[in-house]
Write a protein that holds these residues in place. Structure first.
Motif, short mmCIF file in Angstrom:
data_model
loop_
_atom_site.label_atom_id
_atom_site.label_comp_id
_atom_site.label_asym_id
_atom_site.label_seq_id
_atom_site.Cartn_x
_atom_site.Cartn_y
_atom_site.Cartn_z
N PRO A 152 0.83 -1.21 0.00
CA PRO A 152 0.00 0.00 0.00
C PRO A 152 0.86 1.26 0.00
O PRO A 152 1.96 1.28 0.59
CB PRO A 152 -0.79 -0.12 1.31
CG PRO A 152 -0.72 -1.56 1.68
CD PRO A 152 0.59 -2.05 1.19
N LEU A 153 0.37 2.30 -0.65
CA LEU A 153 1.10 3.57 -0.74
C LEU A 153 0.33 4.66 -0.01
O LEU A 153 -0.84 4.49 0.36
CB LEU A 153 1.30 3.95 -2.21
CG LEU A 153 2.11 2.97 -3.05
CD1 LEU A 153 2.08 3.38 -4.52
CD2 LEU A 153 3.54 2.86 -2.56
N ASP A 154 1.00 5.80 0.18
CA ASP A 154 0.33 6.94 0.79
C ASP A 154 -0.76 7.48 -0.15
O ASP A 154 -0.74 7.23 -1.36
CB ASP A 154 1.35 8.05 1.09
CG ASP A 154 2.34 7.64 2.17
OD1 ASP A 154 2.06 6.67 2.89
OD2 ASP A 154 3.40 8.30 2.27
N SER A 155 -1.65 8.26 0.39
CA SER A 155 -2.75 8.79 -0.44
C SER A 155 -2.31 9.98 -1.28
O SER A 155 -2.86 10.21 -2.37
CB SER A 155 -3.92 9.19 0.46
OG SER A 155 -3.53 10.23 1.37
N HIS A 156 -1.31 10.76 -0.81
CA HIS A 156 -0.89 11.96 -1.52
C HIS A 156 0.63 12.00 -1.66
O HIS A 156 1.36 11.69 -0.71
CB HIS A 156 -1.34 13.21 -0.76
CG HIS A 156 -2.82 13.43 -0.77
ND1 HIS A 156 -3.69 12.58 -0.10
CD2 HIS A 156 -3.60 14.39 -1.36
CE1 HIS A 156 -4.94 13.03 -0.28
NE2 HIS A 156 -4.91 14.10 -1.03
N TYR A 157 1.08 12.37 -2.85
CA TYR A 157 2.50 12.60 -3.10
C TYR A 157 2.65 13.95 -3.80
O TYR A 157 2.08 14.15 -4.88
CB TYR A 157 3.09 11.49 -3.97
CG TYR A 157 3.25 10.18 -3.23
CD1 TYR A 157 4.37 9.92 -2.46
CD2 TYR A 157 2.25 9.21 -3.28
CE1 TYR A 157 4.51 8.73 -1.76
CE2 TYR A 157 2.37 8.01 -2.59
CZ TYR A 157 3.51 7.79 -1.83
OH TYR A 157 3.64 6.61 -1.14
N PRO A 158 3.39 14.87 -3.20
CA PRO A 158 3.56 16.18 -3.83
C PRO A 158 4.24 16.11 -5.19
O PRO A 158 3.83 16.78 -6.14
CB PRO A 158 4.42 16.96 -2.82
CG PRO A 158 4.14 16.29 -1.50
CD PRO A 158 3.97 14.85 -1.84
N ASP A 396 -5.03 19.52 2.18
CA ASP A 396 -5.65 19.79 3.49
C ASP A 396 -5.89 18.53 4.29
O ASP A 396 -5.72 18.50 5.52
CB ASP A 396 -6.98 20.53 3.31
CG ASP A 396 -6.77 21.98 2.86
OD1 ASP A 396 -5.60 22.40 2.76
OD2 ASP A 396 -7.77 22.65 2.57
N SER A 397 -6.29 17.44 3.64
CA SER A 397 -6.65 16.22 4.35
C SER A 397 -5.44 15.48 4.93
O SER A 397 -5.60 14.63 5.81
CB SER A 397 -7.40 15.27 3.42
OG SER A 397 -6.57 14.87 2.32
N VAL A 398 -4.23 15.83 4.45
CA VAL A 398 -3.03 15.11 4.93
C VAL A 398 -2.07 16.01 5.68
O VAL A 398 -1.10 15.54 6.25
CB VAL A 398 -2.29 14.42 3.76
CG1 VAL A 398 -3.08 13.24 3.26
CG2 VAL A 398 -1.99 15.39 2.64
N LEU A 399 -2.33 17.31 5.68
CA LEU A 399 -1.48 18.23 6.43
C LEU A 399 -1.96 18.31 7.87
O LEU A 399 -3.16 18.42 8.13
CB LEU A 399 -1.49 19.62 5.81
CG LEU A 399 -0.70 19.80 4.51
CD1 LEU A 399 -0.90 21.21 3.96
CD2 LEU A 399 0.79 19.53 4.73
N ASP A 400 -1.03 18.26 8.79
CA ASP A 400 -1.37 18.27 10.21
C ASP A 400 -1.50 19.72 10.69
O ASP A 400 -0.67 20.22 11.44
CB ASP A 400 -0.30 17.52 11.00
CG ASP A 400 -0.68 17.35 12.46
OD1 ASP A 400 -1.87 17.46 12.76
OD2 ASP A 400 0.23 17.09 13.28
#
Length: 401
Positions: A152-158, A396-400
């Protein structure tokens, strides 16, 4: 992490979470246990193949083994006839020497040739291990490679870079050239991470669509910027799965390809005139410089000028970003550095007998390269905060925050 399947991605997370490297339940201890058991499985299979009498596997026996990094329970396979005599860890042996630890690890992570592994084992331990056994030992690691490719991978990659490296691989009795496409990403922590390897003879929209679909199926929901070297059909394919992703073509590849069509006597002058295009401070200034380039060289080299015009939309995205982001995305140098690591491992090999022999060696190169990726890239906090502004709402959904 289980005793039977060692996942390197999980191991890294465990180390970051403070789990011990050594000791009974240490990360490295689990790796040595897995590789030792893989080697013993290869040994018994080789023994069964050579056995003149009917024979088969008959479960396993367990014993505690002491190693340089900690103790672990080793499962040694048995055969029905009782003729199997393991060589790597003998029946009454309870200590695994540091030299054998290192040899098992080196077979996996250093990409040694079978001949070198055979010679090294013979020189160091006086064991005459057949090339077929060495091959079988390394083949035991292929399931780990496959598990890594499907993790599995992360949901977001910049940012994601994609580039290809070519090898000769035997197929249907002849050697053919195959491209290995490496997907290198910058994750939300600013650290490099290889998402996958894809082996193909051809490229095009259908192939790239399957690559993007694989990423999506493994959990990737969004990629901000994809940096590629002008691969046919890639921008269209990525837009199908990740419609908001910005595709930045590698400017360095474009320059190199352009210079192939410039006469040697004109190359120095043409390059001087081209520099104001790709080094401009703004997109508007770059377009003015491109107009001037066309005025001077358009009649002599229309193919080159038309290439820049045709690809300009995807070549020019980087102009809108500040310098520290431009440096990261205007070239695929980051993934090319990984390919340099691959070449170190494969430089003595003219060709590969099959795809697995190639991929497991490249996987060793990935492990070596990723050991250095412990820190985020320079100025990552600033880059991420600016990317969050340029791509408003998408992080927004992955930034703390």
């Amino acid at each position: 992490m289980t005793n039977n399947k060692f996942n390197f991605n999980d191991a890294v997370k465990e180390l970051q979470a403070g789990k011990n490297l050594n000791g009974k339940d240490g990360v490295l201890t689990s790796l040595i246990k897995q590789l030792t058991e893989a080697a013993l499985q290869a040994e018994i299979e080789q023994n069964l193949d050579n056995d003149q009498q009917p024979n088969r596997k008959n479960g396993a026996s367990s014993k505690t083994i002491k190693s340089s990094v900690g103790s672990f329970e080793l499962n040694t396979p048995r055969d029905r006839n009782g003729s199997f005599e393991p060589q790597l860890v003998k029946k009454n042996q309870t200590t695994l020497s540091d030299e054998i630890d290192q040899k098992i690890l080196s077979m996996f992570s250093m990409g040694m040739s079978y001949r070198d592994i055979h010679k090294h084992i013979e020189d160091m331990y006086g064991m005459n291990v057949a090339t077929g056994t060495v091959s079988a030992i390394t083949d035991k690691l292929i399931p780990e490679l496959k598990a890594w490719l499907q993790r599995p991978l992360d949901s977001h990659y910049p940012i994601v870079w994609l580039d290809a490296i070519h090898y000769k691989v035997k197929e249907d009795g002849r050697y053919v050239s195959k491209a290995v496409y490496t997907l290198l990403a910058l994750n939300m922590q600013g650290k490099k991470e290889i998402l996958g390897l894809h082996l193909s003879e051809n490229e095009g929209a259908n192939y790239w669509l399957s690559v993007q679909t694989d990423l999506n199926n493994r959990g990737v929901k969004d990629i901000l910027i994809a940096c590629v070297d002008g691969l046919t059909g890639f921008p269209e394919a990525i837009a199908t799965i990740f419609p908001e992703t910005e595709t930045q073509l590698c400017v360095i590849h474009q320059i190199r390809n352009s210079m192939k069509y410039i006469a040697s006597k004109n190359q120095k002058e043409f390059m001087a005139d081209l520099k104001p295009v790709y080094r401009a401070s703004t997109k508007e200034a770059a377009e003015l410089a491109l107009d001037e380039l066309e005025t001077k060289w358009g009649d002599a080299y229309p193919l080159v000028i038309n290439s820049w015009r045709r690809k300009w939309h995807n070549l020019s995205h980087y102009f809108k970003y500040p310098e520290h982001i431009r440096k990261v995305i205007y070239t695929t140098n980051a993934v090319e550095a990984v390919h340099r690591q691959f070449r170190k491992l494969t430089k003595t090999k003219g060709a590969f007998p099959n795809e697995n022999s190639l991929l497991k060696l490249l996987y060793a190169g990935i492990l070596n390269a990723s050991e250095k990726w412990t820190m985020p890239i320079h100025n990552w906090s600033l880059c991420l905060s600016q990317l969050a502004i340029y791509f408003e709402g998408r992080l927004d959904s992955v930034l703390d925050i």
